[in-house]
Design an enzyme around this catalytic site. Structure first.
Site, short mmCIF file in Angstrom:
data_model
loop_
_atom_site.label_atom_id
_atom_site.label_comp_id
_atom_site.label_asym_id
_atom_site.label_seq_id
_atom_site.Cartn_x
_atom_site.Cartn_y
_atom_site.Cartn_z
N SER A 144 109.56 -17.89 -7.53
CA SER A 144 109.82 -18.12 -8.96
C SER A 144 109.37 -19.52 -9.35
O SER A 144 109.19 -20.39 -8.49
CB SER A 144 111.33 -17.98 -9.20
OG SER A 144 111.71 -18.59 -10.43
N TYR A 157 120.28 -19.37 -8.83
CA TYR A 157 118.96 -18.74 -8.75
C TYR A 157 117.93 -19.73 -8.21
O TYR A 157 117.14 -19.41 -7.33
CB TYR A 157 118.56 -18.25 -10.14
CG TYR A 157 117.29 -17.46 -10.24
CD1 TYR A 157 116.12 -18.06 -10.69
CD2 TYR A 157 117.26 -16.10 -9.92
CE1 TYR A 157 114.94 -17.33 -10.82
CE2 TYR A 157 116.09 -15.37 -10.05
CZ TYR A 157 114.94 -15.99 -10.51
OH TYR A 157 113.76 -15.27 -10.63
#
Ligand code: NAP
Ligand code: GCO
Length: 264
Positions: A144, A157
């Protein structure tokens, strides 16, 4: 001749009933691979199988929670029996919880780490022995922007995806000698159900502030689509990338290179 073919390969893409995983699996099928996927709910596996069928793909679907080592080991054993030894693993399954860190419970933090980091460890650990025996394989971890950057409300996250970048590098280091390449794909901001809340139209019909922010932060001046990820995913799954190992390929339209457009 550069070889991007996946002919005769067995590819497991986790959490691939829809979204990024589905798009990558469909591209792998187009490149010749046999497709295997999992999801945590039978109804989603069934929906996924129908969706693949609609694309002309005979996918094999299994119910499996990637955080449950017993379920994962049983699924891998069934896949090896029913489809074949896994040549390509894409650790795609993942969640996000957008909560200010000082308001986030330890349970919520742990759940994100469990799915987004422990899951890829558990599934990779389950497939590596057969890859070693077979003489090689490909592991691709869906990282990510948050493998490199932080932002408000995504502490768990970012911690998970930062860890996933380093797990990618460590698998590459530990198993390169077995002809196993492990790389990451770092998608930018992609229009999927996971980011739908960031793109919702406002009550007055205007764009979500975050939507406008991301467009200004992206040199390509747009959100990515799942199709933007398929070429890089096929490359990293194919023999064309046999000497690429431990790399995270950012498919972000240039976000990581760009300070952002000056507000008009
Ligand atoms: P998504 O639409 O939310 O899909 C995530 C998939 O993972 C769903 O099929 C979900 O199944 C499955 N899943 C969740 N927990 C699971 C578990 N414990 N075991 C098995 N499957 C599980 O997400 P996406 O946007 O396609 O993202 C896919 C991956 O790309 C994620 O790792 C995400 O972090 C990453 N990513 C996304 C973006 C983006 O902008 N969209 C950007 C960078 C990275 P259920 O529906 O049953 O929960
Ligand atoms: C967020 C988004 C991002 C994307 C992606 C960016 O809330 O910031 O969900 O985290 O999902 O990971 O690469």
């Amino acid at each position: 001749m550069v070889n991007f073919s996946l002919e005769g390969k067995v590819a497991l893409i986790t959490g691939a009933s829809y979204g990024i995983g589905f798009a990558i699996a469909a591209a792998y099928a187009q490149a010749g691979a046999r497709i295997v996927f999992n999801d945590i709910k039978q109804e989603l596996v069934d929906k996924g199988i129908e969706a693949y069928k609609a694309e002309g793909i005979e996918a094999h679907g299994y119910v499996c929670d990637v955080t449950d080592e017993t379920q994962v080991n049983a699924m891998i054993a069934r896949i090896e029996q029913e489809v074949g030894v896994i040549d390509i693993l894409v650790n795609n399954a993942g969640i996000i919880k957008r909560i200010p860190m000082h308001e986030m419970s330890a349970a919520d933090f742990r759940q994100v780490i469990d799915i987004d980091l422990n899951g890829p460890f558990i599934v990779s650990k389950a497939v590596i022995p057969a890859m070693m025996k077979k003489g090689g394989g490909k592991i691709i971890n869906i990282c990510s922007m948050m493998s490199e950057l932080g932002r408000e409300t995504v502490s768990a996250y970012a911690a998970a995806k930062g860890g996933l970048k380093m797990l990618t590098r460590n698998i590459a280091s530990e198993y390169g000698e077995y002809n196993i390449q492990c790389n990451g794909i770092g998608p930018g901001y992609i229009a999927t159900p996971q980011t739908a809340p960031l793109r919702e139209r406002q009550p007055d019909g205007s764009r979500h502030p975050f939507d406008s922010f991301i467009v200004a932060k992206t040199p390509a001046a747009r959100w990515g689509t799942t199709d933007d990820l398929t070429g890089p995913a096929v490359f990293l799954a194919s023999a064309a990338s046999d000497f690429v190992n431990g790399h995270v390929l950012y498919v972000d339209g240039g976000i990581l290179a760009y300070i952002g457009k000056q507000p008009s």
